[in-house]
Design a protein around this motif. Structure first.
Motif, short mmCIF file in Angstrom:
data_model
loop_
_atom_site.label_atom_id
_atom_site.label_comp_id
_atom_site.label_asym_id
_atom_site.label_seq_id
_atom_site.Cartn_x
_atom_site.Cartn_y
_atom_site.Cartn_z
N ALA A 124 25.10 65.47 -40.75
CA ALA A 124 26.00 66.48 -41.29
C ALA A 124 26.09 67.67 -40.33
CB ALA A 124 25.51 66.94 -42.67
N TYR A 125 24.97 68.01 -39.72
CA TYR A 125 24.92 69.11 -38.75
C TYR A 125 25.85 68.83 -37.57
CZ TYR A 125 22.74 72.50 -35.52
OH TYR A 125 22.51 73.53 -34.63
N VAL A 126 25.83 67.60 -37.08
CA VAL A 126 26.71 67.23 -35.97
C VAL A 126 28.17 67.33 -36.39
CG1 VAL A 126 27.42 65.33 -34.46
CG2 VAL A 126 24.99 65.74 -34.89
N THR A 127 28.50 66.81 -37.55
CA THR A 127 29.88 66.86 -38.03
C THR A 127 30.35 68.31 -38.17
OG1 THR A 127 29.58 64.80 -39.26
CG2 THR A 127 31.43 66.19 -39.91
N TYR A 128 29.52 69.15 -38.75
CA TYR A 128 29.89 70.55 -38.92
C TYR A 128 29.98 71.26 -37.57
CZ TYR A 128 29.77 75.37 -40.61
OH TYR A 128 30.06 76.69 -40.84
N ASN A 129 29.07 70.95 -36.67
CA ASN A 129 29.10 71.52 -35.33
C ASN A 129 30.41 71.19 -34.63
OD1 ASN A 129 28.45 71.94 -32.43
ND2 ASN A 129 26.34 72.21 -33.16
N GLU A 130 30.84 69.94 -34.72
CA GLU A 130 32.10 69.52 -34.10
C GLU A 130 33.28 70.24 -34.73
OE1 GLU A 130 31.10 64.96 -32.70
OE2 GLU A 130 31.63 65.34 -34.80
N LYS A 131 33.24 70.44 -36.03
CA LYS A 131 34.31 71.17 -36.70
C LYS A 131 34.39 72.60 -36.17
CE LYS A 131 35.66 72.82 -41.34
NZ LYS A 131 35.50 74.26 -41.08
N MET A 132 33.25 73.24 -36.01
CA MET A 132 33.22 74.61 -35.49
C MET A 132 33.75 74.67 -34.06
SD MET A 132 31.79 76.67 -37.86
CE MET A 132 30.66 77.91 -37.25
N MET A 133 33.44 73.65 -33.26
CA MET A 133 33.97 73.60 -31.90
C MET A 133 35.49 73.57 -31.91
SD MET A 133 31.64 71.03 -29.61
CE MET A 133 29.89 71.26 -29.36
N LYS A 134 36.05 72.70 -32.74
CA LYS A 134 37.51 72.56 -32.80
C LYS A 134 38.17 73.85 -33.24
CE LYS A 134 37.39 67.59 -33.74
NZ LYS A 134 37.62 66.51 -34.74
N GLU A 135 37.48 74.61 -34.09
CA GLU A 135 38.02 75.87 -34.58
C GLU A 135 37.77 77.03 -33.62
OE1 GLU A 135 36.22 76.41 -38.36
OE2 GLU A 135 37.41 74.85 -39.36
N GLY A 136 36.99 76.77 -32.55
CA GLY A 136 36.64 77.84 -31.61
C GLY A 136 35.71 78.86 -32.22
N ASN A 137 34.89 78.44 -33.16
CA ASN A 137 33.98 79.35 -33.87
C ASN A 137 32.61 79.28 -33.20
OD1 ASN A 137 32.48 80.86 -35.67
ND2 ASN A 137 33.49 80.00 -37.47
N PHE A 138 32.37 80.17 -32.26
CA PHE A 138 31.13 80.17 -31.48
C PHE A 138 30.09 81.02 -32.20
CE2 PHE A 138 28.65 81.85 -27.72
CZ PHE A 138 28.01 80.66 -27.44
#
Length: 383
Positions: free
Chosen positions: A349-363
């Motif tokens: 789940a952490y990986v999935t959420y991390n990838e979502k944040m990347m796509k959103e540009g949420n650093f």
């Protein structure tokens, strides 16, 4: 005589009650709570002698290795016993803490903390990231006496330092309160979900990387800081004198540039010192190509892997340790298997959420805290 004995018993009870009370408020209120505290406290929740591998070091450890993924892929149980900007001055005491709980585990010691200069070596925050959260015992008393110049009691009893901050807004209602809640939840559950992982959702590319040239630069060296070398040698002598055959030393991957090249040369000196004491040194900074990492896709800054690199390096290093150091999984109880299966799900789940944040540009920092865990509940694999 009876009256004196009664008073002595009452005094003893009062003293014990006071000690327990001070311990309670120190653990729960008069403390600095952050991801380091969650990670260190979480290690002591692990069942004794239940881990196959423990990683010791600084931020390279908790950004580059994912125990949940290692379990999902290989059935290997592990923990990240690491603190931010961890200095070599901490390592020997940390190793003793690991051995006190996981004496049979393979222990991988990442030696970034031996490359620091005077300021980083003895910086109060770098010492406290670990010492504030370590258990009070004779080893800690010795460690503080040796490495702390003044205010020894503040390091042994952190409530002395933090008793005046408990009502601060950040402490009472902000991130510190959230991390204290995280620790309470972990204590109640009996384990932490992510085993210390912290990462940032970003892909970093350096136009000035020298990594392709490093394999041919093994003989380029610079001396270590004098204090750092002394502490490194004391750690190595301890491992040798104790006959520890379950420790291996390493340098995790980094993107090396002209600005950080002197650190690379100091790392080559570390390699020589480690070998001098009869231990192996896995130099994955110099031998970067072995890891299969891509410096254009797998880092979030010069020194730390992003979640893509984290999965790759976890898989690579687990395979390497299995092949060369006999790392293997051991039998777990039903309850322990259920715990690790849950941890594997949370890391997915952490990986999935991390990838979502990347796509959103949420650093933003993704550390194991109660708010993140609540968010990850929405991303758990569907059963």
């Amino acid at each position: 005589m009876k009256r004196k004995l009664l008073w002595a018993v009452k005094l003893l009870c009062l003293t014990l009650a006071l000690a327990v009370g001070l311990w309670f408020i120190q653990e729960n209120y008069f403390c600095h709570a952050d991801h380091n505290r969650v990670r260190v406290k979480g290690f002591f929740l692990e069942d004794a002698d239940s881990l196959d591998v423990v990683y010791l070091g600084a931020s390279e450890v908790y950004s580059d290795i994912a125990p949940g993924y290692a379990y999902e892929r290989d059935g290997i149980t592990g923990y990240l016993f690491a603190t931010q900007a961890n200095t070599i001055l901490n390592y020997k005491n940390q190793l003793k803490n690991i051995l006190s709980r996981q004496k049979d585990a393979l222990i991988v010691i990442e030696l970034n903390g031996a490359l620091y200069d005077d300021d980083e070596l003895t910086k109060e925050a770098n010492l406290r990231n670990y010492s504030d959260n370590a258990p009070l015992d004779f080893d800690k008393i010795e460690y503080v006496a040796k490495n702390v110049g003044e205010n020894h009691l503040e390091y042994l009893f952190p409530f002395i330092k933090y008793h005046g901050t408990w009502s601060d807004a950040e402490h009472a209602k902000g991130t510190e309160a959230m991390y204290r809640k995280t620790i309470r939840e972990n204590n109640s559950r009996g384990y932490s979900y992510l085993k210390g992982v912290l990462n940032w959702p970003f892909t970093f590319q350096s136009p000035t990387s020298l990594n392709s040239t490093l394999a041919a630069s093994a003989d380029k060296k610079q001396p270590l800081n004098e204090t750092a070398e002394k502490s490194l040698r004391e750690l190595l002598a301890y491992c040798r004198d104790e006959g520890l055959s379950n420790v291996v030393f390493a340098r995790f991957p980094h993107i090396v540039t002209e600005k950080t090249y002197d650190r690379f040369e100091r790392n080559n000196t570390v390699a020589d010192i480690v070998k001098e004491y009869g231990f192996d040194y896995l130099n994955f900074e110099r031998d970067f190509a072995l890891t299969g990492l891509d410096e254009k896709t797998d880092f979030y800054n010069l020194d730390h892997l992003n979640v893509y690199g984290q999965k790759k390096f976890t898989a690579f290093l687990t395979d390497y340790l299995k092949e060369h150091y006999g790392l293997s999984s051991h039998a777990l109880s039903v309850e322990q298997r259920e715990e690790w299966e849950t941890c594997a799900d949370y890391y997915a789940a952490y990986v999935t959420y991390n990838e979502k944040m990347m796509k959103e540009g949420n650093f933003s920092e993704l550390s194991e805290d109660s708010e993140l865990i609540k968010t990850l509940d929405e991303y758990l694999p569907q059963t």
